[in-house]
Design a protein around this motif. Structure first.
Motif, mmCIF file in Angstrom:
data_model
loop_
_atom_site.group_PDB
_atom_site.id
_atom_site.type_symbol
_atom_site.label_atom_id
_atom_site.label_comp_id
_atom_site.label_asym_id
_atom_site.label_seq_id
_atom_site.Cartn_x
_atom_site.Cartn_y
_atom_site.Cartn_z
ATOM 1 N N TRP A 1 0.848 -1.183 0.000
ATOM 2 C CA TRP A 1 0.000 0.000 0.000
ATOM 3 C C TRP A 1 0.884 1.234 0.000
ATOM 4 O O TRP A 1 2.076 1.170 0.237
ATOM 5 N N GLY A 2 0.229 2.365 -0.279
ATOM 6 C CA GLY A 2 0.982 3.592 -0.495
ATOM 7 C C GLY A 2 1.133 3.830 -1.992
ATOM 8 O O GLY A 2 0.465 3.187 -2.809
ATOM 9 N N PRO A 3 2.011 4.734 -2.391
ATOM 10 C CA PRO A 3 2.222 4.977 -3.823
ATOM 11 C C PRO A 3 2.711 3.711 -4.529
ATOM 12 O O PRO A 3 3.702 3.113 -4.118
ATOM 13 N N LEU A 4 2.016 3.295 -5.577
ATOM 14 C CA LEU A 4 2.376 2.062 -6.288
ATOM 15 C C LEU A 4 3.131 2.322 -7.574
ATOM 16 O O LEU A 4 3.724 1.388 -8.136
ATOM 17 N N GLY A 5 3.114 3.562 -8.074
ATOM 18 C CA GLY A 5 3.839 3.832 -9.308
ATOM 19 C C GLY A 5 3.411 2.906 -10.431
ATOM 20 O O GLY A 5 2.232 2.833 -10.778
ATOM 21 N N VAL A 6 4.368 2.148 -10.983
ATOM 22 C CA VAL A 6 4.074 1.187 -12.051
ATOM 23 C C VAL A 6 4.333 -0.243 -11.569
ATOM 24 O O VAL A 6 4.628 -1.133 -12.363
ATOM 25 N N ALA A 7 4.200 -0.474 -10.253
ATOM 26 C CA ALA A 7 4.515 -1.791 -9.697
ATOM 27 C C ALA A 7 3.646 -2.887 -10.291
ATOM 28 O O ALA A 7 4.138 -3.965 -10.653
ATOM 29 N N GLN A 8 2.345 -2.630 -10.381
ATOM 30 C CA GLN A 8 1.472 -3.664 -10.920
ATOM 31 C C GLN A 8 1.746 -3.897 -12.398
ATOM 32 O O GLN A 8 1.800 -5.043 -12.852
ATOM 33 N N GLU A 9 1.934 -2.813 -13.163
ATOM 34 C CA GLU A 9 2.235 -2.952 -14.580
ATOM 35 C C GLU A 9 3.506 -3.786 -14.793
ATOM 36 O O GLU A 9 3.555 -4.690 -15.635
ATOM 37 N N ALA A 10 4.546 -3.453 -14.018
ATOM 38 C CA ALA A 10 5.823 -4.145 -14.176
ATOM 39 C C ALA A 10 5.717 -5.621 -13.810
ATOM 40 O O ALA A 10 6.277 -6.486 -14.482
ATOM 41 N N ALA A 11 4.994 -5.903 -12.721
ATOM 42 C CA ALA A 11 4.844 -7.296 -12.293
ATOM 43 C C ALA A 11 4.072 -8.116 -13.316
ATOM 44 O O ALA A 11 4.420 -9.269 -13.603
ATOM 45 N N LEU A 12 3.009 -7.538 -13.877
ATOM 46 C CA LEU A 12 2.219 -8.261 -14.870
ATOM 47 C C LEU A 12 2.969 -8.413 -16.189
ATOM 48 O O LEU A 12 2.780 -9.388 -16.910
ATOM 49 N N ALA A 13 3.828 -7.444 -16.508
ATOM 50 C CA ALA A 13 4.587 -7.512 -17.753
ATOM 51 C C ALA A 13 5.742 -8.493 -17.678
ATOM 52 O O ALA A 13 6.141 -9.078 -18.690
ATOM 53 N N ALA A 14 6.295 -8.695 -16.480
ATOM 54 C CA ALA A 14 7.519 -9.480 -16.330
ATOM 55 C C ALA A 14 7.269 -10.972 -16.509
ATOM 56 O O ALA A 14 6.175 -11.480 -16.253
ATOM 57 N N GLN A 15 8.317 -11.669 -16.911
ATOM 58 C CA GLN A 15 8.256 -13.123 -17.006
ATOM 59 C C GLN A 15 8.143 -13.745 -15.618
ATOM 60 O O GLN A 15 7.482 -14.775 -15.442
ATOM 61 N N ARG A 16 8.789 -13.119 -14.632
ATOM 62 C CA ARG A 16 8.770 -13.659 -13.267
ATOM 63 C C ARG A 16 8.959 -12.507 -12.281
ATOM 64 O O ARG A 16 9.480 -11.449 -12.636
ATOM 65 N N VAL A 17 8.544 -12.732 -11.037
ATOM 66 C CA VAL A 17 8.578 -11.705 -10.004
ATOM 67 C C VAL A 17 9.290 -12.247 -8.777
ATOM 68 O O VAL A 17 9.030 -13.381 -8.338
ATOM 69 N N ILE A 18 10.175 -11.437 -8.210
ATOM 70 C CA ILE A 18 10.793 -11.718 -6.915
ATOM 71 C C ILE A 18 10.240 -10.711 -5.920
ATOM 72 O O ILE A 18 10.265 -9.505 -6.170
ATOM 73 N N LEU A 19 9.720 -11.203 -4.802
ATOM 74 C CA LEU A 19 9.206 -10.346 -3.749
ATOM 75 C C LEU A 19 10.159 -10.361 -2.564
ATOM 76 O O LEU A 19 10.543 -11.434 -2.073
ATOM 77 N N THR A 20 10.549 -9.183 -2.106
ATOM 78 C CA THR A 20 11.166 -9.075 -0.789
ATOM 79 C C THR A 20 10.138 -8.398 0.116
ATOM 80 O O THR A 20 9.411 -7.504 -0.318
ATOM 81 N N CYS A 21 10.062 -8.821 1.359
ATOM 82 C CA CYS A 21 8.964 -8.354 2.202
ATOM 83 C C CYS A 21 9.429 -8.046 3.619
ATOM 84 O O CYS A 21 10.387 -8.633 4.126
ATOM 85 N N GLU A 22 8.711 -7.118 4.254
ATOM 86 C CA GLU A 22 8.949 -6.807 5.654
ATOM 87 C C GLU A 22 8.465 -7.924 6.556
ATOM 88 O O GLU A 22 9.119 -8.287 7.534
ATOM 89 N N GLN A 23 7.289 -8.468 6.237
ATOM 90 C CA GLN A 23 6.707 -9.527 7.057
ATOM 91 C C GLN A 23 6.343 -10.721 6.178
ATOM 92 O O GLN A 23 5.740 -10.551 5.111
#
Length: 296
Positions: free
Chosen positions: A172-194
């Motif tokens: 949450w907060g400003p997402l910029g183009v995060a969703q666009e980039a994730a959907l466009a990419a072949q694969r996604v790596i998530l780093t997370c606080e929790q």
């Protein structure tokens, strides 16, 4: 299917030399600095960096010799101005020649959406009259409109507030183009606080950022965005950006910064141990109203 692994394992397995990598997709917050520093430590080469505004992360990767091409709206150091490593690479080929594909914040979003929708391009009039079109093969002027060619990352790296082991994430907060980039990419790596149980994520399904089928690795990496901010967790570390700006004005100064904050720091935990974290922690809570998903 995603796997929970260390950041070193995720980079080694899913980000090879020459990969097209989307990073810094939320603009100023949630920049995956920990992942970028791991790319440097593993000496990745010939990367193609994709993003709108990455604050100083792209500059650091360029100075470390990891980057062959940049597809972005802006590269620099937001609060301090110039990205000195980027400037040296463009003006004098130091550490080597850099190819730059300019975009606006809006056109890079369109380029990623085109890839997400499996379209060769999306037309827009918004770049007309600008010099961004100069020498850009992916931006074509046709019949009074600009065709923005698709940009498809090999991997998108996102830092999020929480994720489960299955690859579902809340941010949450400003997402910029995060969703666009994730959907466009072949694969996604998530780093997370929790790293949370699936029930936590599924309690608010509308907040899930990207289908878990895209996610190949989940990394529990608290503080993985620092020195950039993250809503609900971290303030921006202004001192770190000032120090980086001062040192990176020269190649020698950048080398000193790189050794102290990346090469001589084995992982993010060691990076955090060098900081005074309490002043950077968010202490004022501003909670949203709960959503009721009941329908019976």
């Amino acid at each position: 299917m995603s796997q929970v692994m260390s950041l070193a394992q995720a980079v080694e397995r899913f980000v090879p030399d020459g990969a097209a990598v989307a990073m810094g997709c939320c603009l100023e917050p949630a920049i995956p600095f920990a992942a970028g520093h791991e790319l440097i430590r593993q000496q990745r080469r010939d990367l193609k960096l994709i993003g709108p505004i990455s604050d100083s992360l792209f500059d650091q990767l360029i100075g470390a010799g990891c980057v062959a091409e940049v597809v972005a709206a802006w590269v620099g150091n937001v609060s301090e101005g110039l990205g000195h490593c980027y400037r040296r690479a463009v003006e004098s080929g130091d550490p080597w020649t850099l190819t730059v594909r300019d975009h606006s914040n809006f056109s890079i979003s369109l380029a990623l959406w085109a890839a997400a929708w499996n379209s060769p391009y999306i037309p827009t009039p918004t770049l007309l009259g600008s010099d961004i079109l100069s020498g850009q093969a992916a931006l074509e002027l046709v019949d009074g409109s600009v065709r923005v060619g698709a940009v498809r990352p090999d991997v998108c790296v996102l830092h999020v507030q929480r994720a489960d082991a299955g690859g579902r994430a809340h941010t949450w907060g400003p997402l910029g183009v995060a969703q666009e980039a994730a959907l466009a990419a072949q694969r996604v790596i998530l780093t997370c606080e929790q790293l949370v149980e699936p029930e936590v994520i599924l309690s608010d399904p509308s907040r899930v950022l990207v289908p878990e089928t895209k996610v190949v690795a989940v990394v529990h990496e608290p503080g993985g965005c620092l020195p950039s901010p993250l809503p609900g967790y971290w303030k921006r570390d202004h001192a770190a950006f000032r120090e980086y700006a001062a040192l990176s004005r020269t190649a020698e100064g950048f080398g000193r910064w790189l050794r102290e904050w990346v090469l001589d720091v084995p992982d993010r935990a060691a990076y955090l141990a060098k900081l005074e974290l309490d002043p950077l922690r968010i202490t004022r809570r501003l909670l949203s109203e709960p959503a009721d998903y009941g329908y019976e």
